[in-house]
Design a protein around this motif. Structure first.
Motif, PDB file in Angstrom:
ATOM      1  N   THR A 125       0.777  -1.279  -0.124  1.00  0.00           N
ATOM      2  CA  THR A 125      -0.105  -0.122  -0.069  1.00  0.00           C
ATOM      3  C   THR A 125       0.894   1.097  -0.088  1.00  0.00           C
ATOM      4  N   GLN A 126       0.186   2.331  -0.139  1.00  0.00           N
ATOM      5  CA  GLN A 126       0.988   3.643  -0.123  1.00  0.00           C
ATOM      6  C   GLN A 126       1.561   3.998   1.197  1.00  0.00           C
ATOM      7  N   GLU A 127       0.736   3.641   2.252  1.00  0.00           N
ATOM      8  CA  GLU A 127       1.361   3.965   3.683  1.00  0.00           C
ATOM      9  C   GLU A 127       2.259   2.640   3.897  1.00  0.00           C
ATOM     10  N   ASP A 128       3.345   3.030   4.501  1.00  0.00           N
ATOM     11  CA  ASP A 128       4.349   2.030   4.735  1.00  0.00           C
ATOM     12  C   ASP A 128       4.102   1.945   6.214  1.00  0.00           C
ATOM     13  N   THR A 135      15.272  -2.829  13.196  1.00  0.00           N
ATOM     14  CA  THR A 135      16.139  -2.243  12.192  1.00  0.00           C
ATOM     15  C   THR A 135      15.742  -2.919  10.725  1.00  0.00           C
ATOM     16  N   VAL A 136      16.042  -2.512   9.515  1.00  0.00           N
ATOM     17  CA  VAL A 136      15.838  -2.968   8.300  1.00  0.00           C
ATOM     18  C   VAL A 136      15.925  -4.450   8.373  1.00  0.00           C
ATOM     19  N   ARG A 137      17.054  -4.932   8.503  1.00  0.00           N
ATOM     20  CA  ARG A 137      17.330  -6.501   8.509  1.00  0.00           C
ATOM     21  C   ARG A 137      16.395  -7.310   9.454  1.00  0.00           C
ATOM     22  N   GLU A 138      16.224  -6.430  10.798  1.00  0.00           N
ATOM     23  CA  GLU A 138      15.335  -7.514  11.580  1.00  0.00           C
ATOM     24  C   GLU A 138      13.993  -7.324  11.068  1.00  0.00           C
ATOM     25  N   THR A 139      13.506  -6.328  10.488  1.00  0.00           N
ATOM     26  CA  THR A 139      12.104  -6.382   9.883  1.00  0.00           C
ATOM     27  C   THR A 139      11.902  -7.265   8.709  1.00  0.00           C
ATOM     28  N   ILE A 140      13.078  -7.396   8.111  1.00  0.00           N
ATOM     29  CA  ILE A 140      12.865  -8.452   6.896  1.00  0.00           C
ATOM     30  C   ILE A 140      12.873  -9.784   7.289  1.00  0.00           C
ATOM     31  N   SER A 141      13.765  -9.883   8.431  1.00  0.00           N
ATOM     32  CA  SER A 141      14.165 -11.182   9.101  1.00  0.00           C
ATOM     33  C   SER A 141      13.025 -11.887   9.991  1.00  0.00           C
ATOM     34  N   TYR A 142      12.395 -10.981  10.621  1.00  0.00           N
ATOM     35  CA  TYR A 142      11.102 -11.546  11.366  1.00  0.00           C
ATOM     36  C   TYR A 142      10.196 -11.950  10.420  1.00  0.00           C
ATOM     37  N   SER A 143       9.950 -11.105   9.215  1.00  0.00           N
ATOM     38  CA  SER A 143       8.859 -11.274   8.295  1.00  0.00           C
ATOM     39  C   SER A 143       9.042 -12.693   7.641  1.00  0.00           C
ATOM     40  N   ALA A 144      10.377 -12.838   7.005  1.00  0.00           N
ATOM     41  CA  ALA A 144      10.670 -14.171   6.624  1.00  0.00           C
ATOM     42  C   ALA A 144      10.443 -15.389   7.539  1.00  0.00           C
ATOM     43  N   ARG A 193      11.287   1.153   0.019  1.00  0.00           N
ATOM     44  CA  ARG A 193      11.482   0.007  -0.582  1.00  0.00           C
ATOM     45  C   ARG A 193      11.687  -1.239   0.527  1.00  0.00           C
ATOM     46  N   LEU A 194      11.552  -0.931   1.679  1.00  0.00           N
ATOM     47  CA  LEU A 194      11.542  -1.826   2.818  1.00  0.00           C
ATOM     48  C   LEU A 194      10.007  -2.421   2.794  1.00  0.00           C
ATOM     49  N   GLY A 195       9.108  -1.567   2.506  1.00  0.00           N
ATOM     50  CA  GLY A 195       7.707  -2.063   2.228  1.00  0.00           C
ATOM     51  C   GLY A 195       7.573  -2.945   1.171  1.00  0.00           C
ATOM     52  N   ILE A 196       8.180  -2.918   0.185  1.00  0.00           N
ATOM     53  CA  ILE A 196       8.381  -3.745  -1.029  1.00  0.00           C
ATOM     54  C   ILE A 196       8.978  -5.106  -0.748  1.00  0.00           C
ATOM     55  N   ALA A 197      10.037  -4.818  -0.095  1.00  0.00           N
ATOM     56  CA  ALA A 197      10.934  -5.925   0.307  1.00  0.00           C
ATOM     57  C   ALA A 197      10.087  -7.090   0.953  1.00  0.00           C
TER      58      ALA A 197
END
Ligand code: ATP
Length: 703
Positions: A125-128, A135-144, A193-197
């Protein structure tokens, strides 16, 4: 990539292409898996309108009879001026239209009607909305860890995380925190970009993106769209709205859906759009970016700009823009008309029909949201939430400090309270303050909780995990903090005030305070799930706790409360009434008090409890504690139930609302829909996702 290359010669289906690739490779590998999850989306005669709030008889058309399709292996750009309906189209296709909007028309996913929210599609969505403390890495890692299959090893998950970080160009800010209202974090473009990732991590089969390049510089925008294109060309379906792309970015899109004022101006291959505009009499000037030219032709704001320029320019100055001799309304009307009789529209209808007739295993729909086991999700969510709570000062730490300071105040005010006749009132006041007012402060964590709930809603809509897992993880992660604040407060008060010093009484005070605070937290969760913003939540929460304090038995003894309503049922469902009763019993049972000022024969605490405070001591204080725990569990279950009902029942109410609205204001005018709509074969499984207004559910996902 191989599948797309295979399909390049002709328009064979992804399944066929995958089989050919498989045949060449001699194994049914990843290509076939992608093909099995292929998503073909068709929308027919899609109309969205909103009734006028102040004048119930009129309405505003946001989308007007749109037709189109999206297929695997291709990336589509939805373009149009601001307010043309790009987000509305995406929301309609993703099943996320606002409650007040009424949708008519058909949306078919792989030829079937299907609810598209909660895990079928991924939507950026437009709102992230993210947790600002990670952190960015933690956000992606938890999501994964929340979504990738539990069968994957830690190394495999890490590889995917690192690959996604690189893919979205986030390596430079990987260790920086995301940031929130009080913590400065990564830039807006990096957040985007983090939202897309987060959504491309699991390589969803159907991906929607609402303006993924807004706020990015041209290199980053190119980088992002290039990544999306390669995801699409791996056999996924990608639809993205986009604002003013550069010519390089525009060239990356396979298909273009051009909207103006909710009407389709062009739908077809993006590389053919320039020819279409030229044939309509509006060729793109040599030096101009094609996408700028398309938007220039259909953006009515240019009329106002031209008018202003004409007024301000002197007579001898000629307008430089060759298009300024046409009004936008003229150009748009000509383009819309031209499109309706164009080869592109004919091709579109043929392809829509072909897709609707396709059958086979590739037409089954698989959820893309999560594939991790529930226990892995629970442990990941609990860890993520604990990290967030421990880093966010406003969540618990400030409250813990205030609890400690307040306990010291209580301790000094009621220091070494005795057992004389007058001290009974001091003891009762102290107990009432601790179990009443101290629970009141739970309201302080509401803003942080609301932030977490927003993340939950976003992730839930994309099907990352379930409601029960979230509720449990919230309880587990908050428990240590609640325990710390309760034990710290109870310890200070107990030993400073010098209630009876038996250890079991101390344990009881701790548990009583802990369970009461946990109930208030749960009540705040329920309120947060019902109200739209945190200000309303704080006001309603304060009102609720105020009523609970009033009927807890301190300000008015419970037996004296008016029987109707306040005594039954309020005092029975009031955690404060049970908590205070338990606290009184904990203090008084077994205690001997002087019967009058300056001494006198001793009176048993049980007598005071009964005669002075109005409580019968016929059940133990532990039953009172059990009652608070029952309320706690009930509240948590209620929270789950409310969220489930909101998911299941809201489409029903939206359908009802849509039906009533249509009955009141009538269907959108057919005059605007001159085009002949493709005739879908009347097969049972070709039911519309959203049925036409005159029949049944509007804007109501079926299934
Ligand atoms: N739920 C709604 N109720 C009333 N009006 C709405 C609703 N949703 C959208 N609109 C209106 O519909 C129009 C199209 O909105 P939409 O957000 O789809 O435009 P957009 O093309 O995505 O614009 P932008 O590029 O600025 O994001 C706007 O004028 C908007 O105010």
């Amino acid at each position: 990539m191989e599948i797309e290359e295979e399909r390049a010669d002709g328009r064979c289906s992804v399944e066929e292409a995958a089989k050919r690739v498989e045949g060449r490779k001699g194994k049914y590998g990843e290509a076939a898996a992608i093909a099995a999850a292929a998503m073909y989306l068709v929308w027919e005669n899609l109309t969205v309108m909103v009734p006028n709030l102040w004048n119930g008889q009129s309405r505003r058309l946001l989308l007007d009879g749109l037709n189109g399709y999206a297929e695997p292996g291709r990336i589509m750009a939805i373009m149009g001026p601001s307010g043309s309906g790009k987000s509305t189209l995406l929301d309609s296709l993703a099943g996320r239209l606002a409650q007040n909007a009424v949708l008519t028309g058909n949306i078919l996913l792989n030829g079937k009607k299907r609810r598209l929210d909660y895990g079928i599609v991924a939507y950026v969505t437009q709102e992230d909305t993210m947790l600002g403390t990670l952190t960015v890495r933690e956000t992606i890692s938890y999501s994964a860890n929340l979504r990738l299959p539990s069968s994957m090893t830690k190394e495999e998950v890490n590889d995917i995380v690192e690959g996604t970080i690189l893919e979205m160009g986030l390596q430079d800010c990987a260790e920086r925190i995301v940031g929130n209202w009080h913590l400065r974090g990564i830039s807006g473009g990096e957040r985007k970009r983090l939202g897309i990732a987060l959504e491309i991590l699991t390589r969803p089969s159907l991906l929607f993106l609402d303006e993924p390049t807004s706020g990015l510089d041209s290199a980053a925008a190119f980088f992002v769209v290039q990544a999306l294109r390669s995801i699409a060309h791996d056999g996924r379906t990608v639809i993205s709205s986009i604002h003013q792309p550069s010519s390089e970015v525009f060239a990356l899109f396979d298909d273009l859906f051009l909207l103006s004022g909710g009407q389709a101006v062009y739908f077809g291959e993006s590389k053919m759009a320039a020819q279409f505009f030229a044939e309509a009499g509006f060729p793109c000037p040599r030096q101009r970016n094609p996408s700028d030219h398309f938007l220039r032709c259909i953006n009515s704001d240019f009329d106002a700009v031209n008018m202003a320029l004409m007024i301000s320019q002197r007579e001898n100055q000629k307008p430089v823009d060759p298009l300024s001799k046409f009004s936008t309304a003229e150009m748009k009307a000509r383009l819309v008309e031209k499109y309706r009789c164009s080869e592109q529209e004919a091709k579109m209808k043929t392809r829509m029909r072909e897709i609707s007739e396709m059958e086979g295993p590739s037409m089954t729909i698989k959820k893309c949201g999560n594939r991790a086991k529930w226990w892995k999700q629970l442990s990941t969510l609990t860890r993520r939430s604990t990290v967030n709570m421990s880093r966010d000062l406003g969540y618990y730490w400030i409250r813990i400090i205030v609890y400690i300071l307040l306990s010291i105040c209580v301790g000094t005010i009621f220091m070494h309270v005795g057992t004389s006749y007058v001290d009974i009132f001091a003891r009762a006041s102290c107990a009432a303050f601790v179990s009443g007012f101290m629970t009141f402060m739970s309201i302080g964590g509401f803003p942080s909780f609301i932030e977490e709930m927003k993340v939950f809603h976003k992730e839930r809509l994309n099907g990352h995990y379930g409601i029960v897992v979230y509720t449990l993880s919230n309880f587990l992660s908050s428990f240590p903090f609640l325990a710390l604040m309760s034990v710290a407060s109870a310890t200070i008060v107990f030993y400073m005030v010098k209630f009876e010093t038996e250890f079991s009484r101390y344990v009881y005070i701790c548990l009583d305070l802990l369970s009461s605070i946990a109930v208030v937290e749960s009540a705040m969760m329920i309120i947060a799930s019902l109200v739209p913003n945190f200000m309303m939540g704080v006001i309603i929460g304060a009102g609720y706790i105020g009523i609970m304090m009033m009927t807890s038995g301190y300000f008015r003894f419970v037996p004296d409360l008016p029987k109707v309503f306040w005594r039954y049922p309020i005092s029975y469902i009031n955690y404060g009434a049970w908590g205070l009763q338990g606290a009184y019993k904990n203090d008084l049972i077994g205690l001997e008090v002087d019967s009058k000022i300056g001494g006198g024969p001793k009176v048993k605490g049980e007598v005071i409890l009964e005669m002075l405070l109005g409580y019968q001591a016929h059940h133990s204080k532990w039953w009172d504690l059990a009652a608070v725990l029952v309320i706690l569990v009930t509240f948590r279950l209620l929270f789950i139930l409310i969220l489930k009902l909101k998911e299941k029942v809201s489409p029903f109410f939206q359908t009802l609302y849509a039906k009533q609205t249509l009955r009141r204001i009538g269907e959108p005018s057919m005059a605007t829909r001159k085009s002949k709509l493709p005739q879908f074969p009347s097969k049972r499984h070709h039911q519309p996702l959203y049925s036409l207004s005159s029949q049944e559910g509007l804007n109501s996902p079926i299934n």
